[in-house]
Scaffold this motif. Structure first.
Motif, short mmCIF file in Angstrom:
data_model
loop_
_atom_site.label_atom_id
_atom_site.label_comp_id
_atom_site.label_asym_id
_atom_site.label_seq_id
_atom_site.Cartn_x
_atom_site.Cartn_y
_atom_site.Cartn_z
N MET A 8 -3.20 37.35 8.91
CA MET A 8 -1.88 36.82 8.53
C MET A 8 -1.99 35.50 7.80
N LYS A 9 -2.85 34.63 8.36
CA LYS A 9 -3.08 33.34 7.71
C LYS A 9 -3.55 33.53 6.28
N TRP A 10 -4.53 34.41 6.15
CA TRP A 10 -5.09 34.63 4.83
C TRP A 10 -4.04 35.18 3.88
N ARG A 30 -8.56 37.84 15.89
CA ARG A 30 -7.69 36.68 16.13
C ARG A 30 -8.53 35.43 16.18
N GLY A 31 -7.95 34.31 15.82
CA GLY A 31 -8.69 33.05 15.71
C GLY A 31 -9.37 32.66 17.00
N ARG A 32 -10.62 32.21 16.88
CA ARG A 32 -11.39 31.84 18.07
C ARG A 32 -11.31 30.35 18.39
N GLY A 33 -10.50 29.61 17.63
CA GLY A 33 -10.41 28.16 17.87
C GLY A 33 -9.52 27.81 19.04
N GLY A 34 -8.81 28.78 19.58
CA GLY A 34 -8.01 28.50 20.76
C GLY A 34 -6.70 29.25 20.79
N CYS A 66 2.04 17.88 18.84
CA CYS A 66 0.99 18.85 18.55
C CYS A 66 0.48 19.50 19.83
N GLY A 67 -0.44 20.42 19.63
CA GLY A 67 -1.01 21.16 20.74
C GLY A 67 -1.63 20.30 21.81
N LEU A 68 -2.14 19.14 21.44
CA LEU A 68 -2.79 18.32 22.46
C LEU A 68 -1.80 17.95 23.56
N CYS A 99 -13.55 25.04 7.29
CA CYS A 99 -14.14 25.50 8.53
C CYS A 99 -13.99 24.40 9.58
N ASN A 100 -13.37 24.77 10.69
CA ASN A 100 -13.18 23.81 11.78
C ASN A 100 -14.39 23.84 12.71
N ALA A 101 -15.25 22.85 12.56
CA ALA A 101 -16.45 22.76 13.41
C ALA A 101 -16.40 21.46 14.19
N ASP A 102 -15.17 21.11 14.62
CA ASP A 102 -15.03 19.83 15.33
C ASP A 102 -15.32 19.97 16.82
N GLU A 103 -15.19 21.16 17.33
CA GLU A 103 -15.57 21.50 18.70
C GLU A 103 -15.45 20.36 19.70
N GLY A 104 -14.22 20.13 20.13
CA GLY A 104 -13.99 18.96 20.96
C GLY A 104 -13.97 19.21 22.46
N ASP A 105 -13.77 20.44 22.90
CA ASP A 105 -13.73 20.72 24.34
C ASP A 105 -15.04 20.26 24.97
N CYS A 151 -8.76 15.52 16.23
CA CYS A 151 -9.10 16.03 14.90
C CYS A 151 -9.53 17.49 14.91
N GLY A 152 -9.65 18.09 16.09
CA GLY A 152 -9.86 19.53 16.14
C GLY A 152 -8.57 20.26 15.84
N GLU A 153 -7.44 19.60 16.07
CA GLU A 153 -6.13 20.18 15.75
C GLU A 153 -6.05 20.24 14.22
N GLU A 154 -5.59 21.38 13.70
CA GLU A 154 -5.78 21.60 12.27
C GLU A 154 -5.11 20.59 11.35
N THR A 155 -3.91 20.15 11.68
CA THR A 155 -3.27 19.22 10.74
C THR A 155 -3.92 17.84 10.82
N ILE A 203 -7.62 27.68 7.14
CA ILE A 203 -8.51 26.99 8.07
C ILE A 203 -8.82 27.90 9.27
N ASN A 204 -10.11 28.08 9.49
CA ASN A 204 -10.54 28.89 10.64
C ASN A 204 -11.68 28.20 11.37
N ASN A 205 -11.86 28.67 12.58
CA ASN A 205 -12.89 28.15 13.46
C ASN A 205 -14.26 28.80 13.14
N VAL A 206 -15.32 28.11 13.47
CA VAL A 206 -16.69 28.59 13.19
C VAL A 206 -16.91 30.03 13.66
N GLU A 207 -16.51 30.27 14.92
CA GLU A 207 -16.77 31.60 15.48
C GLU A 207 -15.96 32.67 14.76
N THR A 208 -14.72 32.33 14.39
CA THR A 208 -13.90 33.26 13.62
C THR A 208 -14.64 33.62 12.33
N TRP A 209 -15.11 32.60 11.64
CA TRP A 209 -15.83 32.83 10.38
C TRP A 209 -17.03 33.73 10.58
C1 LIG Z 1 -5.79 19.29 20.61
C2 LIG Z 1 -6.34 20.43 19.87
C3 LIG Z 1 -7.71 20.52 19.68
C4 LIG Z 1 -8.27 21.56 18.96
N1 LIG Z 1 -9.62 21.60 18.81
C5 LIG Z 1 -10.17 22.60 18.10
C6 LIG Z 1 -11.57 22.64 17.91
O1 LIG Z 1 -12.31 21.80 18.40
N2 LIG Z 1 -12.09 23.65 17.17
C7 LIG Z 1 -11.30 24.62 16.61
O2 LIG Z 1 -11.81 25.49 15.93
N3 LIG Z 1 -9.96 24.61 16.80
C8 LIG Z 1 -9.38 23.63 17.51
N4 LIG Z 1 -8.02 23.62 17.67
C9 LIG Z 1 -7.23 24.70 17.07
C10 LIG Z 1 -6.88 24.41 15.62
O3 LIG Z 1 -5.70 23.64 15.58
C11 LIG Z 1 -6.64 25.66 14.82
O4 LIG Z 1 -5.79 26.48 15.56
C12 LIG Z 1 -7.88 26.43 14.51
O5 LIG Z 1 -8.75 25.63 13.78
C13 LIG Z 1 -7.53 27.63 13.68
O6 LIG Z 1 -8.64 28.46 13.50
P1 LIG Z 1 -8.70 29.92 14.10
O7 LIG Z 1 -7.46 30.64 13.68
O8 LIG Z 1 -9.93 30.50 13.49
O9 LIG Z 1 -8.80 29.78 15.57
C14 LIG Z 1 -7.45 22.58 18.42
C15 LIG Z 1 -6.08 22.51 18.62
C16 LIG Z 1 -5.53 21.47 19.35
C17 LIG Z 1 -4.05 21.43 19.55
#
Ligand SMILES: Cc1cc2nc3c(=O)[nH]c(=O)nc-3n(C[C@H](O)[C@H](O)[C@H](O)COP(=O)(O)O)c2cc1C
Lengths: 130, 598, 166
Positions: B175-177, B164-168, B502-504, B194-200, B285-289, B321-327
């Motif tokens: 399923m995504k794929w 399962r996705g590690r981005g949150g 959005c998720g935020l 690849c989502n490497a925005d890591e905002g937390d 910008c960590g949120e995928e859209t 789109i996936n997170n670094v750790e997922t990849w």
């Molecule tokens: C506000 C907000 C911030 C997010 N920040 C990140 C982030 O920094 N890194 C990340 O991988 N996903 C982040 N996500 C989750 C992404 O929207 C998305 O679910 C993720 O990139 C999908 O990859 P995964 O399925 O591998 O987890 C964030 C979501 C929200 C709502």
């Protein structure tokens, strides 16, 4: 290096793996890995690396390889290093300042004894080797 | 399951060579034989730094420290100490000798409980040398996929793995794929991101992975490209991570040189290349859209979902789109098989999770443990407990979208579902430990301040809701709170969860709801009694000097930056409350606990 | 808003070359802005206008992007950037006190530059050295585990020669 074919990739993998493994068992080789991620560098890993180079030169130790790698994750004990050599267990040392480098070279490498104060742990189990 | 005591056997380098393993097995055997294996947990730990007296065995909670233990001593230790609660004097070390080593004895296992799948190469290979990655099975997964697997095979393997996705959010990766794979033939173009925005603000595992093992992510993206019909990948990474960016650039250049990126990869006829795109300091910008909008060069505001990026993503094209750790997990899943991966972890959450363990903890750092590891193991066995013998208060997970976990839940196995049940979430894996000195209301305010700044402003519930909640918390922490504020917070929270785009916004209220649930009393203290129990909220604090304890050493008076502490040497000192700026320096400085928070 | 300008928004050859290679790529604006900020230390008004012409995008669009992202600076920063990490771990370990002490010592708030142009104080999100919390960065130098007492010494170290006591 030109682009590889599948065969060339496999050959390279085997050769390089042998080379890395040889380093581990070779009586003559000492391997020092300095962890150089952002927090390692912030805590002074570059100075640590330099200190190893100087210290090994000074003792005329020529059979040691110093390598850099990413972070081991051990932030509170940065800079961290890992040593592999025959006759000593694989060891991770923490808080390795240049002064500690002197001690590690003198005791761990030359006298083959652990520098207790700075031993942090053994490396984690390696899934690639299992 | 709660253990009443813990028996730690040193597995450090020194002890291991002198039979620690045998002792460990003996202890377990005896414990089982006596039927106390559910009461005492026997673990092997890292070096206690006391190798010359090894092997060492330490029994908690009373911290008895046994040295030069032999396998034969196991029976006595279990019978006497664990069962009857009597220490085995003959194996204990003399106090004098022990004090000498107290500093190092506090070191505790950091690596031995870890299972490193994602971080398998971090700290082992030189990330700037592609051949070292290749030597450790690097690009073997890509090889397997390109020459022996179909797109459906890859997806089946991912499905079997349960990744399962590690981005949150923890969405199943297969399923995504599959969504994207199923429409790849009708799409003009497909992308991999690849989502490497890591905002937390308390997480940095993605950065560390990219710094230590960039090829693992690139290899996985290429595999996704092959499976889902993409020829172009983007890595969206924070500009604040210069070292990770540099290592990625080096890795990409080397991969191209070796023919592992670019046209006709390994002679397979498959083309794929990757480009780096830099973030610019916007959490949303960590949120995928929003991330996709940012790659397109726009302001990073989110779009409504559905349509999901898997169907309509970058420039309107299907995008995985996936997170670094997922990849980073994926090459190992392909090589070892989904079933292998599914053996690690819990029912609903497979594999491992990397956590950034920080805050009030002895061994702060990045750790990777199987899903389902308990917080107690993480904090006490790996993290080495709380510094300065302070009381554990809570752990915050999930950053600004998460919540707190309290002492009563220390034994909950950590996975996606359990964390959600407790009102927090996995998030990206930040884990911040708080002790008795931390004020829960203040920390909540910190997260809300973050969300106020990071709300992109596009939708009203989030833009206004975060600000209103922050204002209320500001009031409470400055002593102007009213009882109605609690209801207001709860009402705003619910509407934000329901109405944000959005998720935020949907999760920004989580820190408030979660702390209200577990620490309502602390809120009430602030509101009704205008008191901050941990002494953090400056407006609510009054420092006083205890006349019984003060010996008149003058240390506090000398430290006071506004000279508001009066008193002669050897007489009781007094703080002038009107002049006091509540900086707390006297409190920290006093060695006699005479300065206290009223 | 203040419209700081570089006297002549002349772009170096490398910058022009960079823009040339990125000109026709999709979604190039942010990457080009990063490169411009790297050259000038911030995004001068003239430079954004010049960029707009070079890649044929409305200035309004560039400005819209510049104001959305925290990383882009529209004002000239001081010679030294003093960045206090405000990640959660640093916050718990007293980062707020560091900010207060800095504004005390330098007489500026967050995101402001001292009158002599020496220091700009910033609060940044997690720099990822949580094990060293609290952390302050001056330029590329990282200082970990420091309290307010340690700040004067750090500032003195970075203050350029000749402006001592200024
Ligand atoms: C506000 C907000 C911030 C997010 N920040 C990140 C982030 O920094 N890194 C990340 O991988 N996903 C982040 N996500 C989750 C992404 O929207 C998305 O679910 C993720 O990139 C999908 O990859 P995964 O399925 O591998 O987890 C964030 C979501 C929200 C709502």
């Amino acid at each position: 290096m030109a682009k590889m074919t599948l065969e060339e990739l496999r050959k390279l993998r085997d050769e390089k793996r042998l080379e890395l493994n040889r380093r581990k068992v070779d009586e003559k080789t000492i391997e020092v890995i300095v962890s150089m991620g952002t927090s390692g560098i912030a805590a002074g890993a570059k100075e640590t690396l330099q200190a190893f180079i100087d210290e090994l030169n000074q003792h005329g130790i020529t059979n040691a390889v110093i390598r850099q790698s990413g972070s081991l994750g051990l932030d509170h004990a940065e800079p961290t290093i890992e040593i592999h050599m025959k006759g000593m267990p694989d060891t991770i040392y923490g808080s390795v300042t240049p002064a500690v480098v002197t001690e590690i070279v003198d005791r761990h490498i030359l006298k083959k004894e652990l520098v207790d104060k700075h031993v942090f742990d053994r490396p984690a189990p390696d899934i690639i080797k299992e | 399951m709660a253990y009443s005591s813990y028996c730690l056997v040193c597995g450090g380098t020194g002890c291991e060579s002198s039979k620690a393993d045998l002792i460990y097995r003996e202890l377990r055997r005896v414990a089982e034989e006596r039927g106390v294996d559910n009461d005492v947990q026997i673990v092997k730990t890292g070096c206690f730094g006391f190798c010359e007296k090894g092997p060492i065995v330490k029994i908690l909670p009373d911290e008895s420290f046994y040295v030069e233990v032999k396998p034969e001593d196991a029976t006595e230790l279990i019978d006497e100490h664990v069962i009857k609660g009597r220490t085995v004097k003959r194996l204990m070390i003399k106090d004098k000798e022990r004090k000498k080593h107290l500093e190092t004895e506090d070191d505790i296992s950091f690596y031995q409980k870890q299972v490193r799948v994602v971080l398998r190469n971090c700290g082992i290979i030189n990330p700037e040398d592609i051949t070292e990655y290749i030597a450790r099975e690097g690009y073997a997964a890509l090889e397997k996929v390109l020459f022996t697997m179909s797109d459906d095979d890859v997806i089946a393997e991912l499905k079997a793995s349960g990744l399962r996705g590690r981005g949150g959010a923890g969405f199943p990766t297969w399923m995504k794929w599959k969504f994207t794979k199923d429409i790849k033939h009708t799409a003009e173009e497909v992308f991999v991101v690849c989502n490497a925005d890591e905002g937390d603000p308390g997480a940095y595992m993605d950065r560390s992975t990219l710094e230590g093992d960039p090829h693992s992510v690139m290899e996985a993206m290429t595999i996704a490209g092959y499976t889902c019909g993409a020829h172009k990948g983007y890595i969206y990474i924070r500009a604040e991570y210069p070292l990770a960016i540099k290592r990625l650039q080096t890795a990409m250049a080397q991969a191209r040189e070796y023919g592992l990126l670019g046209d006709d990869i390994l002679g397979s006829g498959f083309n794929f290349d990757i480009e780096i795109r830099l973030g610019a300091g916007a959490f949303v910008c960590g949120e995928e859209t929003a991330l996709l909008a940012s790659i397109e060069g726009e302001r990073g505001t989110p779009r409504p979902r559905p349509p999901f990026p898997a169907v309509k993503g970058l420039w309107g094209m299907p995008t995985v789109i996936n997170n670094v750790e997922t990849w980073a997990n994926i090459p190992m899943i392909i090589l070892r098989g989904g079933e292998w991966f599914a053996k690690i972890g819990t029912d609903g959450s497979k594999g491992t999770k990397v956590f950034a363990l920080t805050g009030k903890i002895n061994n702060s750092g990045l750790i990777e443990v199987p899903m389902g590891t308990t917080l107690r193991e993480i904090i006490y066995d790996i993290g080495g407990g709380i510094p300065k013998k302070k009381q554990f208060k809570a752990v915050q997970t999930g950053g600004p979208s998460g919540g707190v976990i309290t002492a009563e839940h220390l034994d909950t196995p950590m996975d996606f579902d359990n964390l959600t049940k407790l009102g927090s979430m996995m998030g990206s894996g930040g884990m911040i430990v708080m002790d008795e000195d931390d004020c829960i209301v203040d920390v909540t305010k910190f997260y809300l301040e973050f969300s106020v700044e990071e709300s992109c402003g596009k939708c009203a519930p989030c833009r206004i809701g975060t600000r209103k909640m922050f204002d209320i918390l500001e009031r409470i922490t400055s002593g102007k709170g009213e009882m109605e504020d609690i209801d207001r917070l709860e009402a705003i929270a619910v509407s934000m969860q329901k109405a944000s785009l959005c998720g935020l916004g949907q999760t920004a209220a989580n820190p408030v709801l979660s702390t209200l649930k577990y620490f309502r009393q602390e809120y009430l203290e602030h509101i009704e009694n205008k008191r901050c129990p941990s002494g953090v909220c400056k407006d609510l604090v009054r420092y006083e000097i205890d006349a019984e304890k003060c010996i008149g050493c003058t240390v506090c008076a000398r430290r006071c930056p506004v000279n508001c502490i009066a008193g002669e040497r050897k007489t009781v000192h007094i703080i002038d409350q009107d002049a006091c700026i509540k900086c707390g320096q006297c409190y920290d400085a006093c060695k006699f606990d005479a300065v206290r928070i009223a | 808003m203040s419209t700081q300008t570089v006297e002549t928004a002349t772009f170096s050859d490398e910058l022009l070359k960079f823009i040339e290679t990125w000109k026709d790529k999709r979604g190039n604006i942010i990457m080009i802005m990063h490169r411009i900020q790297q050259e000038f230390g911030f995004l001068p008004w003239d430079a954004m206008a010049h960029m707009a012409k070079l890649i044929d995008v409305p200035l309004a669009k560039i400005y819209g992007v510049a104001t959305f992202y925290h990383y882009f600076k529209l004002e000239k920063p001081g010679r030294n950037k003093v960045a206090v990490c405000m990640g959660t771990a640093c916050y718990l370990k007293g980062a707020r006190d560091l900010i207060d002490e800095l504004s005390n010592l330098l007489d500026v708030g967050v995101d402001e530059t001292t009158e002599d142009g020496e220091f700009t104080v910033e609060s940044v999100r997690c720099v990822g050295c949580c094990g060293l919390a609290p952390v302050v960065m001056v330029g590329d130098d990282v200082y970990g585990k420091i309290g307010p007492d340690g700040l004067p010494e750090i500032l003195a170290k970075h203050r350029s020669a000749g402006t001592e006591g200024a």
